[in-house]
Design a protein around this motif. Structure first.
Motif, PDB file in Angstrom:
ATOM      1  N   THR A  36       0.855  -1.198   0.000  1.00 20.94           N
ATOM      2  CA  THR A  36       0.000   0.000   0.000  1.00 20.94           C
ATOM      3  C   THR A  36       0.883   1.238   0.000  1.00 20.94           C
ATOM      4  O   THR A  36       2.074   1.154   0.286  1.00 20.94           O
ATOM      5  CB  THR A  36      -0.884   0.034   1.260  1.00 20.94           C
ATOM      6  N   ARG A  37       0.278   2.339  -0.343  1.00 20.15           N
ATOM      7  CA  ARG A  37       1.064   3.576  -0.287  1.00 20.15           C
ATOM      8  C   ARG A  37       0.190   4.730   0.127  1.00 20.15           C
ATOM      9  O   ARG A  37      -0.991   4.799  -0.191  1.00 20.15           O
ATOM     10  CB  ARG A  37       1.750   3.841  -1.634  1.00 20.15           C
ATOM     11  N   PHE A  38       0.807   5.631   0.891  1.00 27.15           N
ATOM     12  CA  PHE A  38       0.140   6.879   1.213  1.00 27.15           C
ATOM     13  C   PHE A  38       0.858   7.903   0.345  1.00 27.15           C
ATOM     14  O   PHE A  38       2.087   7.954   0.333  1.00 27.15           O
ATOM     15  CB  PHE A  38       0.278   7.174   2.701  1.00 27.15           C
ATOM     16  N   ALA A  39       0.069   8.691  -0.404  1.00 28.34           N
ATOM     17  CA  ALA A  39       0.688   9.508  -1.450  1.00 28.34           C
ATOM     18  C   ALA A  39       0.238  10.961  -1.390  1.00 28.34           C
ATOM     19  O   ALA A  39      -0.428  11.455  -2.292  1.00 28.34           O
ATOM     20  CB  ALA A  39       0.356   8.890  -2.811  1.00 28.34           C
ATOM     21  N   PRO A  40       0.578  11.660  -0.330  1.00 31.61           N
ATOM     22  CA  PRO A  40       0.114  13.044  -0.204  1.00 31.61           C
ATOM     23  C   PRO A  40       0.941  14.033  -1.014  1.00 31.61           C
ATOM     24  O   PRO A  40       2.068  13.724  -1.421  1.00 31.61           O
ATOM     25  CB  PRO A  40       0.286  13.331   1.289  1.00 31.61           C
ATOM     26  N   SER A  41       0.370  15.189  -1.233  1.00 36.03           N
ATOM     27  CA  SER A  41       1.108  16.289  -1.844  1.00 36.03           C
ATOM     28  C   SER A  41       1.666  17.157  -0.723  1.00 36.03           C
ATOM     29  O   SER A  41       0.987  17.356   0.289  1.00 36.03           O
ATOM     30  CB  SER A  41       0.179  17.115  -2.728  1.00 36.03           C
ATOM     31  N   PRO A  42       2.874  17.672  -0.901  1.00 34.01           N
ATOM     32  CA  PRO A  42       3.514  18.407   0.200  1.00 34.01           C
ATOM     33  C   PRO A  42       3.040  19.853   0.284  1.00 34.01           C
ATOM     34  O   PRO A  42       3.776  20.789  -0.004  1.00 34.01           O
ATOM     35  CB  PRO A  42       4.993  18.327  -0.164  1.00 34.01           C
ATOM     36  N   ILE A  72       5.712  10.883  -2.131  1.00 34.74           N
ATOM     37  CA  ILE A  72       5.341  12.294  -2.135  1.00 34.74           C
ATOM     38  C   ILE A  72       4.971  12.719  -3.551  1.00 34.74           C
ATOM     39  O   ILE A  72       5.766  12.580  -4.485  1.00 34.74           O
ATOM     40  CB  ILE A  72       6.499  13.161  -1.584  1.00 34.74           C
ATOM     41  N   GLU A  73       3.762  13.220  -3.687  1.00 34.94           N
ATOM     42  CA  GLU A  73       3.272  13.594  -5.014  1.00 34.94           C
ATOM     43  C   GLU A  73       3.410  15.106  -5.196  1.00 34.94           C
ATOM     44  O   GLU A  73       2.510  15.880  -4.913  1.00 34.94           O
ATOM     45  CB  GLU A  73       1.829  13.104  -5.176  1.00 34.94           C
ATOM     46  N   ASP A  74       4.572  15.478  -5.685  1.00 34.31           N
ATOM     47  CA  ASP A  74       4.893  16.907  -5.770  1.00 34.31           C
ATOM     48  C   ASP A  74       5.022  17.368  -7.222  1.00 34.31           C
ATOM     49  O   ASP A  74       5.941  18.091  -7.575  1.00 34.31           O
ATOM     50  CB  ASP A  74       6.195  17.200  -5.007  1.00 34.31           C
ATOM     51  N   THR A 232       1.046  14.588 -14.967  1.00 35.41           N
ATOM     52  CA  THR A 232      -0.142  14.882 -14.172  1.00 35.41           C
ATOM     53  C   THR A 232      -0.321  13.745 -13.166  1.00 35.41           C
ATOM     54  O   THR A 232       0.270  12.673 -13.316  1.00 35.41           O
ATOM     55  CB  THR A 232      -1.385  14.924 -15.066  1.00 35.41           C
ATOM     56  N   TYR A 233      -1.189  13.965 -12.189  1.00 32.87           N
ATOM     57  CA  TYR A 233      -1.456  12.927 -11.174  1.00 32.87           C
ATOM     58  C   TYR A 233      -1.867  11.610 -11.836  1.00 32.87           C
ATOM     59  O   TYR A 233      -1.365  10.541 -11.500  1.00 32.87           O
ATOM     60  CB  TYR A 233      -2.555  13.386 -10.203  1.00 32.87           C
ATOM     61  N   HIS A 234      -2.799  11.716 -12.806  1.00 35.44           N
ATOM     62  CA  HIS A 234      -3.348  10.497 -13.426  1.00 35.44           C
ATOM     63  C   HIS A 234      -2.246   9.595 -13.971  1.00 35.44           C
ATOM     64  O   HIS A 234      -2.217   8.399 -13.721  1.00 35.44           O
ATOM     65  CB  HIS A 234      -4.289  10.873 -14.580  1.00 35.44           C
ATOM     66  N   VAL A 249      -4.602   0.286  -3.884  1.00 28.86           N
ATOM     67  CA  VAL A 249      -4.629   1.751  -3.798  1.00 28.86           C
ATOM     68  C   VAL A 249      -5.833   2.142  -2.940  1.00 28.86           C
ATOM     69  O   VAL A 249      -6.976   1.903  -3.322  1.00 28.86           O
ATOM     70  CB  VAL A 249      -4.742   2.370  -5.207  1.00 28.86           C
ATOM     71  N   ILE A 250      -5.528   2.709  -1.775  1.00 29.13           N
ATOM     72  CA  ILE A 250      -6.607   3.191  -0.909  1.00 29.13           C
ATOM     73  C   ILE A 250      -6.549   4.707  -0.977  1.00 29.13           C
ATOM     74  O   ILE A 250      -5.526   5.315  -0.668  1.00 29.13           O
ATOM     75  CB  ILE A 250      -6.420   2.699   0.542  1.00 29.13           C
ATOM     76  N   ARG A 251      -7.600   5.313  -1.459  1.00 26.93           N
ATOM     77  CA  ARG A 251      -7.568   6.769  -1.609  1.00 26.93           C
ATOM     78  C   ARG A 251      -8.971   7.335  -1.451  1.00 26.93           C
ATOM     79  O   ARG A 251      -9.955   6.599  -1.444  1.00 26.93           O
ATOM     80  CB  ARG A 251      -6.966   7.145  -2.975  1.00 26.93           C
ATOM     81  N   GLY A 252      -9.039   8.653  -1.336  1.00 24.52           N
ATOM     82  CA  GLY A 252     -10.314   9.314  -1.091  1.00 24.52           C
ATOM     83  C   GLY A 252     -11.280   9.132  -2.257  1.00 24.52           C
ATOM     84  O   GLY A 252     -10.865   8.977  -3.410  1.00 24.52           O
ATOM     85  N   GLU A 254     -13.000  11.089  -3.839  1.00 22.06           N
ATOM     86  CA  GLU A 254     -13.043  12.119  -4.899  1.00 22.06           C
ATOM     87  C   GLU A 254     -12.389  11.589  -6.177  1.00 22.06           C
ATOM     88  O   GLU A 254     -12.548  12.163  -7.245  1.00 22.06           O
ATOM     89  CB  GLU A 254     -12.378  13.424  -4.434  1.00 22.06           C
ATOM     90  N   TRP A 255     -11.664  10.471  -6.060  1.00 25.07           N
ATOM     91  CA  TRP A 255     -10.998   9.915  -7.245  1.00 25.07           C
ATOM     92  C   TRP A 255     -11.824   8.846  -7.949  1.00 25.07           C
ATOM     93  O   TRP A 255     -11.424   8.357  -9.000  1.00 25.07           O
ATOM     94  CB  TRP A 255      -9.643   9.318  -6.846  1.00 25.07           C
ATOM     95  N   VAL A 256     -12.939   8.480  -7.371  1.00 21.72           N
ATOM     96  CA  VAL A 256     -13.628   7.314  -7.936  1.00 21.72           C
ATOM     97  C   VAL A 256     -14.094   7.572  -9.369  1.00 21.72           C
ATOM     98  O   VAL A 256     -14.062   6.677 -10.226  1.00 21.72           O
ATOM     99  CB  VAL A 256     -14.781   6.837  -7.000  1.00 21.72           C
TER     100      VAL A 256
HETATM  101  N1  GLU Z   1      -1.729  12.996  -4.269  1.00 20.50           N
HETATM  102  C1  GLU Z   1      -3.061  12.530  -4.302  1.00 20.50           C
HETATM  103  C2  GLU Z   1      -3.864  13.287  -3.282  1.00 20.50           C
HETATM  104  O1  GLU Z   1      -3.273  13.883  -2.403  1.00 20.50           O
HETATM  105  C3  GLU Z   1      -3.055  11.065  -3.959  1.00 20.50           C
HETATM  106  C4  GLU Z   1      -4.251  10.311  -4.268  1.00 20.50           C
HETATM  107  C5  GLU Z   1      -3.873   8.846  -4.241  1.00 20.50           C
HETATM  108  O2  GLU Z   1      -3.675   8.323  -3.124  1.00 20.50           O
HETATM  109  O3  GLU Z   1      -3.706   8.231  -5.283  1.00 20.50           O
HETATM  110  O4  GLU Z   1      -5.067  13.339  -3.355  1.00 20.50           O
END
Ligand code: GLU
Length: 554
Positions: A36-42, A72-74, A232-234, A249-252, A254-256
């Motif tokens: 799994t990954r946690f992928a926040p933007s800084p 880190i998604e920067d 891009t993120y996609h 991939v566990i994510r919010g 809003e991406w569905v």
């Molecule tokens: N960087 C994206 C966000 O912060 C990550 C979403 C994802 O986990 O794929 O919303």
């Protein structure tokens, strides 16, 4: 000119994708292990929803003997702040969440599947974009913002679906030679994906949390590489989750709605897609209606809030697991003292509609969690907190000495029914200040509800301190003596007796102990009075009671 030559012109230095496929091989993990990954933007702010996701990622990896990655998604450098990565790393660490792989400080990382900061993976994305261009599945687009605006306006006027697709995709079928010429002329461009999808066809997808969902296929030629060369993120998440061999991939949620696009990207690139779990947004109840927890309106949206308030990490995690998983509460009921690591999180038991965040409930959970801490742990944590946020509390905890503070914190603790009156470190000061002689002020205007005669109150205290009080009494003797005092002054020894024949008595033993309690502590609600007196000691008790007798309502 052909696609190959166009690709070479655009990304002359990009490597073959086989290079990366070999460099990042399939992981050798046990069957069922989740990556799994946690992928926040800084962006300088860790949202409670982010922490929620991070806890779930970490837990799933841990319980399946998998790998938890912090990526880190920067790629949106306009939104980035200085030391944003460091802040994320530290915020997670505050909650005991450390990655197995990924960023561990602003510029350090661990693991073999890196780099774990997207801005450092530019050449990787470009290699995959190049492979798509070679296959005629991506192309340069030279549209200016004005042109894109114009397209949108036309679509709006004609009331048709907005976007860059089909006949609206101006450069989709642009002659290669002309595109090459524009590039050579130095015109600005971006790279778009050439979608093969059709809006009138449906795709079916099974989301681990949301279940079966059906969407129209994607037909948008989305941007995959921006003018600054970053993805891009996609596009980035597809390449990264593939190369990092992420399984879930566990994510919010809003991406569905991007699922059709993401699945198409995976398919076109020849990658096996991960399993997706879209978590419901954390909501807040406001006057009966639900809304998203907002960074602007709600201080509790930022995880730094919990740190500042002194709400222990164990409580926040326990609460988040509580709202995450419907099987948490029954598990906790059956395993009162078990550590959270023993709880098995089940993705299919996640809440599908927005989990409601309730501060009152969180503080309640926190009271329970703290009630199980030892006095030493409370001392250490509260002192750490106080050093940063409350100098007065720091003084209380260290003067006269640590032992005294530990004695106070030990009152009604470590027993079967420990006290549950502290929900955060910022409350400790108020709850213990009366135990310090130099802070304590006799509450000499206290309005007693039962016994109101000033002389009677003073007599009770005088009698008590002169004839009944002995610091060496054990608890039973101490209490019997208060009963004796009650009886000798015309009060019932037991509340029960009083209730049966109230006309026979002036009141009952509880009224007497309230007088003693208020004289000693200034309040009518405290933990166990006997224990309090044992900690205060003889001198302090005598002094407090005598001062009260002297000053009460004078
Ligand atoms: N960087 C994206 C966000 O912060 C990550 C979403 C994802 O986990 O794929 O919303």
């Amino acid at each position: 000119m052909d696609y190959n030559e166009l690709a070479e012109l655009i990304f002359p230095n990009a490597k073959e994708i086989e290079y990366y496929e070999e460099k990042y091989p399939e992981r050798k993990l046990e069957e069922g292990a989740m990556v799994t990954r946690f992928a926040p933007s800084p962006t300088g702010f860790v949202h409670i929803g982010g922490l929620f996701g991070g806890i779930i990622d970490k837990k799933l990896a841990e319980q399946s003997k998998g790998v938890f990655i912090l990526r880190i998604e920067d790629t949106d450098q306009k939104r980035e702040i200085e030391n944003g990565t460091e802040q994320i790393v530290n915020s997670l660490k505050d909650f005991g969440i450390e990655p197995d792989e990924g960023m561990i400080s602003e510029n350090e990382e661990k693991g073999k599947y890196g780099p774990y900061k997207q801005s450092q993976r530019k050449e990787i994305y470009q290699a995959y974009a190049k492979s798509l261009i070679k296959r005629g599945l991506a192309y340069p687009c030279f549209c200016t913002p004005e042109e894109l605006n114009e397209i949108r306006e036309k679509q709006e006027a004609a009331k048709i679906r907005p976007g860059y697709y089909g006949i609206w995709a101006k450069y989709r079928n642009f002659p290669i030679d002309e595109a090459a010429q524009k590039i050579k002329n130095g015109e600005e461009y971006i790279i778009r994906f050439k979608s093969q999808g059709r809006e009138d066809r449906k795709i079916k997808h099974k989301d681990i949390i949301k279940g079966n969902i059906e969407f129209p296929e994607n037909d948008q030629d989305i941007v995959i590489i921006k003018a600054d060369g970053l993805p891009t993120y996609h596009f980035a998440h597809v390449v990264d989750d593939h190369l990092m061999r992420v399984t879930h991939v566990i994510r919010g949620d809003e991406w569905v709605s991007s699922i059709p696009l993401h699945l198409e990207l995976f398919k076109t690139l020849g990658f096996k897609p991960p399993k997706y779990a879209h978590t419901a947004t954390i909501m807040k109840d406001e006057n009966g209606s639900k809304r998203k927890i907002s960074k602007r309106k709600d201080p509790e949206a930022a995880v730094s809030y919990y740190h500042e308030e002194g709400i222990p990490k164990e409580a926040v995690i326990e609460y988040l697991l509580n709202i995450a998983n419907s099987n948490f509460e029954p598990w906790r009921r059956a395993n009162k003292d078990a550590s959270l690591s023993q709880f098995e999180l089940q993705l299919n038991k996640m809440s599908v509609s927005g989990a409601v965040f309730d501060m009152v409930k969180l503080l309640d959970v926190s009271k329970n969690v703290i009630s199980k801490f030892t006095a030493e742990k409370i001392y250490d944590e509260a002192l750490k907190w106080a050093k940063r946020y409350d100098k007065e509390l720091e003084t209380m905890l260290t003067v006269p000495n640590k032992e005294y503070a530990i004695k106070i914190l030990s009152i009604e603790r470590g027993k079967e029914k420990p006290r549950k009156d502290i929900s955060k470190w910022s409350e400790i000061k108020k709850s213990i200040e009366y135990m310090y002689d130099d802070i304590f002020k006799n509450n000499t205007n206290y309005e007693f509800q039962k016994i109101t005669d000033i002389n009677e109150i003073k007599t009770i205290l005088k009698e008590y301190i002169e004839k009944y009080f002995n610091i060496n009494d054990d608890k039973q003797t101490w209490f019997n003596k208060i009963k004796d005092l009650a009886e000798n002054m015309g009060y019932a020894r037991e509340v029960k007796e009083y209730k049966q024949e109230p006309e026979k008595y002036k009141g009952h033993v509880g009224d007497i102990s309230t007088v003693i309690r208020v004289a000693l502590t200034g309040r009518c609600n405290t933990p166990d009075l006997y224990e309090i007196m044992q900690v205060l000691g003889e001198n302090s008790i005598v002094k407090r009671i005598n001062t009260f007798i002297e000053k009460y309502k004078t």
